[in-house]
Scaffold this motif. Structure first.
Motif, PDB file in Angstrom:
ATOM      1  N   GLN A 146       0.835  -1.199   0.000  1.00 44.89           N
ATOM      2  CA  GLN A 146       0.000   0.000   0.000  1.00 44.89           C
ATOM      3  C   GLN A 146       0.876   1.258   0.000  1.00 44.89           C
ATOM      4  OE1 GLN A 146      -2.412   0.633   3.533  1.00 44.89           O
ATOM      5  NE2 GLN A 146      -4.091   1.472   2.282  1.00 44.89           N
ATOM      6  N   HIS A 147       1.914   1.254   0.796  1.00 44.24           N
ATOM      7  CA  HIS A 147       2.825   2.407   0.859  1.00 44.24           C
ATOM      8  C   HIS A 147       3.523   2.608  -0.479  1.00 44.24           C
ATOM      9  CE1 HIS A 147       6.635   4.505   1.742  1.00 44.24           C
ATOM     10  NE2 HIS A 147       5.903   5.164   2.670  1.00 44.24           N
ATOM     11  N   GLN A 205       0.985   3.976  -3.062  1.00 47.45           N
ATOM     12  CA  GLN A 205       0.573   5.347  -2.782  1.00 47.45           C
ATOM     13  C   GLN A 205       1.672   6.348  -3.158  1.00 47.45           C
ATOM     14  OE1 GLN A 205      -0.565   5.379   1.335  1.00 47.45           O
ATOM     15  NE2 GLN A 205      -2.661   4.632   0.916  1.00 47.45           N
ATOM     16  N   HIS A 206       2.938   5.949  -2.927  1.00 47.33           N
ATOM     17  CA  HIS A 206       4.043   6.861  -3.225  1.00 47.33           C
ATOM     18  C   HIS A 206       4.701   6.561  -4.574  1.00 47.33           C
ATOM     19  CE1 HIS A 206       3.548   7.202   1.156  1.00 47.33           C
ATOM     20  NE2 HIS A 206       4.081   8.422   1.017  1.00 47.33           N
TER      21      HIS A 206
END
Length: 723
Positions: free
Chosen positions: A88-89, A92-93
């Motif tokens: 997820q991180h 997202q980035h």
């Protein structure tokens, strides 16, 4: 190719791979073919054992593995992205995620159960290292590209990561392009499916055929093993299976799901679609249906059918044949369900209207009474067969004509037009009885009623023409039988009375005082019965116009005295005071003495009967000279309003009591034969006032009353002074 290649070799290989990927993008016919060709090149380009594409759903909340190389027979279900915080991180980035050794990551702990389960699954498949690159197209993350090595841990260097980024960006652009094309194709297929459904709804008459075609098209479009259409029963709140298709076979028709139960119940209640990849572990899953037919449910897509904010049913698809149900498919089916719902609702309403129309037409055509319906302009819009026969026209000829013109033509054919008081008294609509000279119906009762919609607003009028020929025939038979029976009663009654009189005079032997009293009671009862018989005979003769009046000059005072004398004993018995209010100088009248005396006697008798003990009854008379005709009104010498009277000399009699009064709805009915006021505890034969009315009218007079409940009653009649 699991060993790392020299940098130059990697560069050459990656360049060649990118060229082959570009060729694959240009030649691939489908997105699946593109992914398979591209992943094959990625495996060779980075020297990995496995490569796969993960796709984000439309909301970005779940991610699913949609394609792998080497290909896999089955793919795992989607996973909520929140349970994979590292991925997820990275997404997202928009950064790469590299896991050099899955075993080490697993030993670190602090992972969600879903992540731990995924890592263990990867280890069991001998996967040791992962490189995950975000797939970004048009400034939006659409998924991820994953590279994996088996058995031995591996760390990808910067150049390999750069090559992977190039591969992922090229693949993301290609996926987006193919998705755009596929979306257009899906949209075209969706519209074609909806057009087929709409055409079927408009052409098919049987609802079951419509349901079958809807589910057949939906199952084919979404490539599922089975699909069901459930409609909401608004009375019970249950969902009813109206069609279930499994491999083209209909099942479960008529089965009901209790309100709120199952995935379908949840969707119907919340009006939100639901995707279930693991039904056995979903607490909403209602097993009774699938277990009842032995069907193994592996995945579910269920959407509501909503029309004008109201749920009318749900569409439930089971077991997608390729992969899992996606958010895109849920949105597409949800969109299709809205259109299908309107079509189904229109079909239901049309079927309902058609059924009601057919029933209504069958009802109105089966009756022998004529029915015409007109709009607010008075133009006929509907007719039944009986009305067509009555007016000697076809139904098509009647429709479009003004209803007033048609009724006027009927009235022109009428010999007799009557307005029965017992039908019109207090009725909101005028009722007319017509006797026709010729035609299939001779006697007709006609009325016009307003037609109102559900809100109570008038939208037209309904003209009814009731065939009362049988009623008239029965009335004639009843009157003939009654007349014959009454006439035959006079002889035995006279014989009984003569026998009683002879016994009273001692012709049969001595009679004791007690026997005399009993004989007197019997004689009085026989006399009362004879008077009743004579009244019925007189009424019958007057109704038929066969009564002959013995006209003679009569003193108005003598008539009142004779009537009072006949009832004096009865008045004394009830302690009723009889007062006379007769002005001096009343002119003599020309009338039938017995008839007029009986009229007064009946009115006074009723007044005594309904007055309270100790009350009073007033008998009055006035002479009235009318220079011109009047249509009603008051006169200073008359204690009640007058009816319409022609010009001339009139003698007005009235009888006023202190009784309970008569409700307005009975004012005309009590003059009908056997008509009585139901609220009164004292009842008679119901013939006295009928005789009065007919006798007065036979003298070309009029009779009427004024009465209010609790205020007593005043009966009056007017007789012409000279016949």
């Amino acid at each position: 190719m699991n060993e790392r290649l020299p940098a130059i070799g990697q560069s050459e290989l990656s360049t060649q791979g990118l060229l082959r990927i570009a060729t694959a993008i240009e030649t691939a016919a489908t997105l699946d073919e593109l992914l398979m060709l591209a992943l094959n090149e990625f495996v060779q380009g980075l020297g990995v054992s496995l490569c796969g594409v993960l796709q984000l759903d439309a909301s970005g909340e779940t991610i699913a593995l949609v394609s792998t190389f080497p290909p896999r027979v089955s793919l795992p279900p989607p996973i909520p992205l929140r349970d994979l915080p590292l991925m997820q991180h990275a997404l997202q980035h928009r950064q790469s995620l590299q896991i050099a050794d899955i075993a080490e990551i697993l030993q670190q702990g602090n992972r969600s159960p879903t992540a731990i389960n995924l890592l263990q699954t990867l280890l069991e498949a001998q996967v040791r290292s992962l490189l995950i690159m975000p797939l970004v197209a048009q400034d939006r993350v659409i998924g991820a590209l994953a590279f994996a090595t088996l058995q031995q841990p591996r760390r990808f260097d910067e150049q390999e990561v750069s090559i992977a980024r190039l591969m992922s960006s090229q693949l993301a652009a290609a996926i987006t392009a193919f998705r755009t094309i596929e979306e257009a194709e899906h949209r075209n297929a969706e519209l074609a499916t909806l057009n087929d459904i709409a055409a079927a709804v408009n052409s098919l008459l049987d609802p079951r055929d419509i349901y079958h075609l809807v589910m057949e098209k939906i199952n084919q479009f979404f490539r599922v093993d089975a699909g069901s259409l459930l409609m909401l029963d608004e009375e019970t709140g249950e969902l009813v299976f109206v069609m279930t298709l499994e491999e083209g076979q209909e099942k479960l028709v008529g089965m009901r799901v209790p309100p709120g139960l199952g995935i379908a119940g949840y969707v119907a209640r919340t009006q939100q679609y639901a995707i279930v990849h693991d039904p056995d572990n979903d607490p909403r899953f209602y097993r009774a249906v699938s277990e009842g037919i032995g069907y193994d449910v592996k995945s579910i897509l269920c959407v509501p059918i909503v029309v004008k904010g109201r749920t009318i049913g749900v569409i439930e698809l089971l077991n997608k044949r390729t992969g899992h149900f996606t958010e895109e498919e849920a949105i597409r089916l949800n969109r299709m369900a809205a259109t299908i719902g309107i079509a189904l609702e229109n079909a239901r309403l049309f079927q309902q209207v058609s059924t009601v129309r057919d029933r209504f037409e069958a009802i109105v055509n089966s009756t022998s009474d004529g029915i015409l319906m007109a709009d607010m302009r008075g133009v006929i819009v509907a007719s039944n067969l009986a009305a067509a026969r009555l007016f000697y026209r076809s139904r098509d000829e009647l429709i479009g004509r003004r209803i007033d013109d048609v009724i006027a033509e009927l009235m022109a054919r009428a010999q007799v037009v009557e307005e029965p008081a017992w039908l019109n008294d207090g009725a909101p609509h005028r009722v007319v009885e017509i006797e026709l000279a010729e035609g299939p119906v001779r006697y007709v009762r006609h009325t016009i009623l307003p037609v109102r919609d559900a809100g109570g607003m008038q939208i037209g009028q309904l003209a009814l023409f009731e065939n009362i020929e049988k009623d008239r025939e029965l009335a004639r038979l009843r009157e003939d039988y009654t007349g014959m029976l009454i006439h035959d009663l006079r002889a035995p009654l006279t014989a009984i009375m003569n026998g009683i009189m002879m016994v009273q005079r001692g012709l049969g032997g001595p009679v004791s005082p007690q026997q005399q009293e009993l004989l007197s009671i019997a004689h009085q009862g026989s006399q009362t019965m004879l008077e009743m018989v004579n009244t019925l005979l007189d009424i019958s003769k007057m109704e038929q116009g066969r009564m002959t009046l013995s006209l003679e000059p009569l003193s108005p005072y003598a008539v009142v005295d004779e009537a009072i004398e006949r009832l004096r004993a009865y008045a004394q018995q009830r302690q009723i005071s009889l007062f006379q209010d007769l002005t001096a100088g009343l002119p003599p009248i020309e009338a039938d003495r017995e008839k007029i005396v009986r009229v007064l006697q009946n009115l006074i008798d009723n007044a005594i009967k309904f007055s309270p003990f100790g009350g009073s009854v007033t008998i009055g008379a006035r002479h009235l000279s009318l220079p011109v005709s009047i249509n009603g009104g008051t006169h200073p010498q008359i204690p009640l309003s007058l009816p319409a009277l022609p010009a001339g000399e009139w003698l007005i009699y009235w009888v006023r009591d202190e009784g309970p009064g008569i409700p307005p709805q009975y004012h005309a009915r009590i003059f009908e034969k056997f008509g009585q006021v139901q609220q009164h505890k004292v009842h008679g034969t119901g013939l006295g006032l009928t005789f009065c009315k007919l006798a007065v009218e036979a003298h070309h007079g009029q009779i009427w009353l004024r009465s209010r409940e609790g205020m007593g009653s005043t009966f009056a009649f007017a007789l012409p002074v000279a016949q």
